[in-house]
Design a protein around this motif. Structure first.
Motif, mmCIF file in Angstrom:
data_model
loop_
_atom_site.group_PDB
_atom_site.id
_atom_site.type_symbol
_atom_site.label_atom_id
_atom_site.label_comp_id
_atom_site.label_asym_id
_atom_site.label_seq_id
_atom_site.Cartn_x
_atom_site.Cartn_y
_atom_site.Cartn_z
ATOM 1 N N ASP A 290 47.822 34.859 17.228
ATOM 2 C CA ASP A 290 46.676 34.703 16.331
ATOM 3 C C ASP A 290 45.905 36.014 16.294
ATOM 4 O O ASP A 290 45.446 36.501 17.334
ATOM 5 C CB ASP A 290 45.757 33.585 16.812
ATOM 6 N N LEU A 291 45.770 36.567 15.087
ATOM 7 C CA LEU A 291 45.024 37.805 14.898
ATOM 8 C C LEU A 291 43.745 37.509 14.127
ATOM 9 O O LEU A 291 43.747 36.657 13.230
ATOM 10 C CB LEU A 291 45.857 38.816 14.115
ATOM 11 N N PRO A 292 42.664 38.226 14.435
ATOM 12 C CA PRO A 292 41.446 38.019 13.657
ATOM 13 C C PRO A 292 41.701 38.387 12.190
ATOM 14 O O PRO A 292 42.448 39.328 11.898
ATOM 15 C CB PRO A 292 40.421 38.947 14.302
ATOM 16 N N SER A 293 41.079 37.643 11.286
ATOM 17 C CA SER A 293 41.340 37.854 9.861
ATOM 18 C C SER A 293 40.894 39.235 9.387
ATOM 19 O O SER A 293 41.387 39.722 8.371
ATOM 20 C CB SER A 293 40.664 36.762 9.029
ATOM 21 N N TYR A 294 40.022 39.897 10.121
ATOM 22 C CA TYR A 294 39.577 41.233 9.719
ATOM 23 C C TYR A 294 40.536 42.337 10.179
ATOM 24 O O TYR A 294 40.342 43.499 9.868
ATOM 25 C CB TYR A 294 38.152 41.519 10.216
ATOM 26 N N PHE A 295 41.585 41.991 10.912
ATOM 27 C CA PHE A 295 42.599 42.972 11.292
ATOM 28 C C PHE A 295 43.523 43.249 10.105
ATOM 29 O O PHE A 295 43.856 42.343 9.345
ATOM 30 C CB PHE A 295 43.455 42.451 12.445
ATOM 31 N N THR A 296 43.950 44.493 10.000
ATOM 32 C CA THR A 296 44.970 44.878 9.030
ATOM 33 C C THR A 296 46.031 45.689 9.760
ATOM 34 O O THR A 296 45.791 46.187 10.866
ATOM 35 C CB THR A 296 44.379 45.725 7.882
ATOM 36 N N LYS A 297 47.187 45.829 9.134
ATOM 37 C CA LYS A 297 48.231 46.664 9.732
ATOM 38 C C LYS A 297 47.683 48.067 9.904
ATOM 39 O O LYS A 297 46.927 48.570 9.077
ATOM 40 C CB LYS A 297 49.477 46.703 8.844
ATOM 41 N N ALA A 298 48.090 48.691 11.001
ATOM 42 C CA ALA A 298 47.599 50.033 11.312
ATOM 43 C C ALA A 298 48.753 50.873 11.838
ATOM 44 O O ALA A 298 49.736 50.340 12.347
ATOM 45 C CB ALA A 298 46.488 49.955 12.361
ATOM 46 N N ASP A 299 48.621 52.166 11.700
ATOM 47 C CA ASP A 299 49.577 53.081 12.307
ATOM 48 C C ASP A 299 48.914 53.638 13.556
ATOM 49 O O ASP A 299 48.090 54.538 13.483
ATOM 50 C CB ASP A 299 49.951 54.210 11.348
ATOM 51 N N LEU A 300 49.263 53.056 14.701
ATOM 52 C CA LEU A 300 48.653 53.448 15.963
ATOM 53 C C LEU A 300 49.508 54.455 16.713
ATOM 54 O O LEU A 300 49.341 54.660 17.910
ATOM 55 C CB LEU A 300 48.382 52.200 16.808
#
Length: 176
Positions: free
Chosen positions: A37-47
């Motif tokens: 479960d990810l928070p809805s404000y997360f987006t894919k990121a290049d970490l």
């Protein structure tokens, strides 16, 4: 005048309640291997980690999460009986090496999540490249087939804002 004052007070209360509303989460599946479960404000990121199967975050909140998984059979080449403690120590040492003056606390409340054995650590330290104190929550999961290394982090000053979300993500992990 009383109506204007009442409106301002009610508007302020509405704003405060709205800001404290609970986060919404989305169960997200990754390559048919696991879900979390990810928070809805997360987006894919290049970490900047090519080994990560999952890289998400929110730049404005300065809050990130990443998952790396490795089949246990791949680790047999390194050591015959690669244990949860071995994999946890390997990951912990990597984080500690990237920080100045790291402080580590084992989280004893996490030993099993949805059938997976796990070890969790809270880690604080100065990240020299940006000269900022960071807070990491590292959780290592071991299932029958795989090891998972789940990293969440934020600025140390934001720890109290994100700790519950970090723990919600940890407890939602499920291998498929």
């Amino acid at each position: 005048m009383k109506n204007k004052l009442l409106f301002l007070v009610l508007s302020g209360l509405f704003f405060m309640v709205g800001c404290n509303a609970t986060d919404k989460y989305e169960t997200t599946e990754f390559d048919g291997v696991f879900e979390i479960d990810l928070p809805s404000y997360f987006t894919k990121a290049d970490l900047d980690n090519e080994d990560a199967i999952m890289q998400y975050g929110n730049l404005l909140k300065e809050f990130y999460a990443m998952m790396i998984y490795e089949p246990q059979v791949d680790l047999i080449e390194i050591k015959e009986n690669y244990s949860l403690a071995d994999y946890a120590d390997f990951n912990l040492q990597n984080i500690k090496a990237s920080l100045m003056h790291p402080k580590v606390q084992r989280v004893s409340s996490f030993t099993k999540v949805n059938g997976a054995d796990c070890i969790a650590y809270k880690i604080w330290g100065l990240f020299p490249e940006i000269n900022e104190e960071m807070f990491y929550y590292l959780t290592i999961f071991k299932t029958d087939l795989n090891f998972y290394s789940f990293h969440t982090w934020t600025m140390a000053s934001q720890e109290s804002k994100h700790i519950n979300t970090m723990e919600k993500m940890i407890t939602s992990f499920k291998e498929l």
